[in-house]
Motif scaffolding. Structure first.
Motif, PDB file in Angstrom:
ATOM      1  N   HIS A 117     -34.050   7.166  12.352  1.00 44.27           N
ATOM      2  CA  HIS A 117     -34.617   8.420  11.849  1.00 44.27           C
ATOM      3  C   HIS A 117     -36.037   8.138  11.374  1.00 44.27           C
ATOM      4  O   HIS A 117     -36.251   7.554  10.307  1.00 44.27           O
ATOM      5  CB  HIS A 117     -33.761   8.969  10.706  1.00 44.27           C
ATOM      6  CG  HIS A 117     -34.240  10.296  10.191  1.00 44.27           C
ATOM      7  ND1 HIS A 117     -33.688  10.904   9.093  1.00 44.27           N
ATOM      8  CD2 HIS A 117     -35.214  11.137  10.620  1.00 44.27           C
ATOM      9  CE1 HIS A 117     -34.309  12.058   8.864  1.00 44.27           C
ATOM     10  NE2 HIS A 117     -35.246  12.206   9.778  1.00 44.27           N
ATOM     11  N   ALA A 172     -27.666   3.036  10.628  1.00 41.86           N
ATOM     12  CA  ALA A 172     -28.818   3.944  10.677  1.00 41.86           C
ATOM     13  C   ALA A 172     -29.990   3.311   9.950  1.00 41.86           C
ATOM     14  O   ALA A 172     -29.820   2.661   8.917  1.00 41.86           O
ATOM     15  CB  ALA A 172     -28.472   5.286  10.044  1.00 41.86           C
ATOM     16  N   ILE A 222     -28.820   4.499  14.961  1.00 39.48           N
ATOM     17  CA  ILE A 222     -29.569   5.710  14.632  1.00 39.48           C
ATOM     18  C   ILE A 222     -30.908   5.296  14.040  1.00 39.48           C
ATOM     19  O   ILE A 222     -30.950   4.517  13.075  1.00 39.48           O
ATOM     20  CB  ILE A 222     -28.809   6.568  13.603  1.00 39.48           C
ATOM     21  CG1 ILE A 222     -27.460   7.029  14.161  1.00 39.48           C
ATOM     22  CG2 ILE A 222     -29.656   7.767  13.160  1.00 39.48           C
ATOM     23  CD1 ILE A 222     -26.490   7.507  13.085  1.00 39.48           C
TER      24      ILE A 222
END
Length: 242
Positions: free
Chosen positions: A86, A10, A84
């Motif tokens: 974000h 991530a 991921i």
């Protein structure tokens, strides 16, 4: 400690504090490797030292075009892939429009809108080639309701709501899930520009939530089966009336 995200990588912008840090620590606790992106080199070093090799520091100034453009390639060089993304970094302007400055407006829109679009643009080829990925953007309840005491901030978040939902439709057939988390007021440095009276009342009335409570929502979104997309999750303090 868990392993729901073991083997996942991530990348979180604005990861050195607030919602970004809370989400990074929640993902690390669930087995992910997390690239924490921020311009604060010292804070990143402390976070990486605290969490060990699964936490990778990435110094990026999203308001610097060259640094912003280099972010995804540098993450891929360090971590090998991005499962991921974000896009969490953002800033806040409160008060009447007449009380701010053109420079402050430019800075907010460049960080809250332009940097998000550029980060997603940079990540798409990598995720599309792999046929999988998750993109989560930190929006706000201000992206759903016209908040009279924050027209610039609210305008930036309405733009993000539109962007996220159009990209969700563009990327769904490529195996990439796109969604947003839309918190109400969160206890963080982002509220430093709130009118003092509004902030005082919110604290007294319990109309604020913790960054960790937003991170819980993000992990819920990311942990759904691949046939499920949470397109938006609005997370409000129970006593917040808007």
């Amino acid at each position: 400690m868990g392993d729901r995200f073991a083997g996942k990588v991530a990348a979180i912008t604005g990861g050195a504090s607030g919602i970004g840090l809370a989400t990074a620590e929640a993902l690390l606790a669930e087995g992910a490797t997390v690239v924490v992106v921020d311009r604060d080199r010292a804070a990143l070093a402390a976070i990486a030292d605290r969490h060990g090799p699964s936490c990778i520091a990435q110094v990026t100034d999203l308001l610097d075009p060259a640094s912003c453009d280099a972010m995804v390639p540098e993450i891929l060089e360090k971590a090998g892939r991005i499962d991921i993304l974000h896009c969490n970094a953002g800033s806040y302007i409160g008060g009447d429009l007449a009380e701010t400055t053109p420079a402050a407006i430019d800075r907010m829109l460049n960080l809250n809108v332009n940097a998000v679009m550029k980060n997603v643009h940079a990540a798409i080829p990598h995720m599309s080639a792999r046929g999988s990925g998750d993109i989560i953007v930190t929006c706000s309840v201000a992206g759903h309701s016209a908040i009279p005491w924050e027209p610039v901030y609210s305008g930036s978040k309405w733009a993000i709501t539109c962007f996220v939902q159009t990209m969700r439709r563009q990327l769904m057939k490529q195996g990439i899930r796109v969604g947003q988390v839309s918190p109400g007021p969160v206890i963080s440095a982002l509220l430093a520009d709130w009118p003092e009276e509004n902030l005082r009342k919110a604290k007294e009335n319990g109309a604020l939530i913790e960054p960790s409570e937003v991170a819980d929502a993000v992990l819920f979104m990311l942990s759904r089966p691949r046939n499920v997309t949470i397109r938006d999750m609005i997370v409000l303090p129970s006593n917040f009336d808007i």
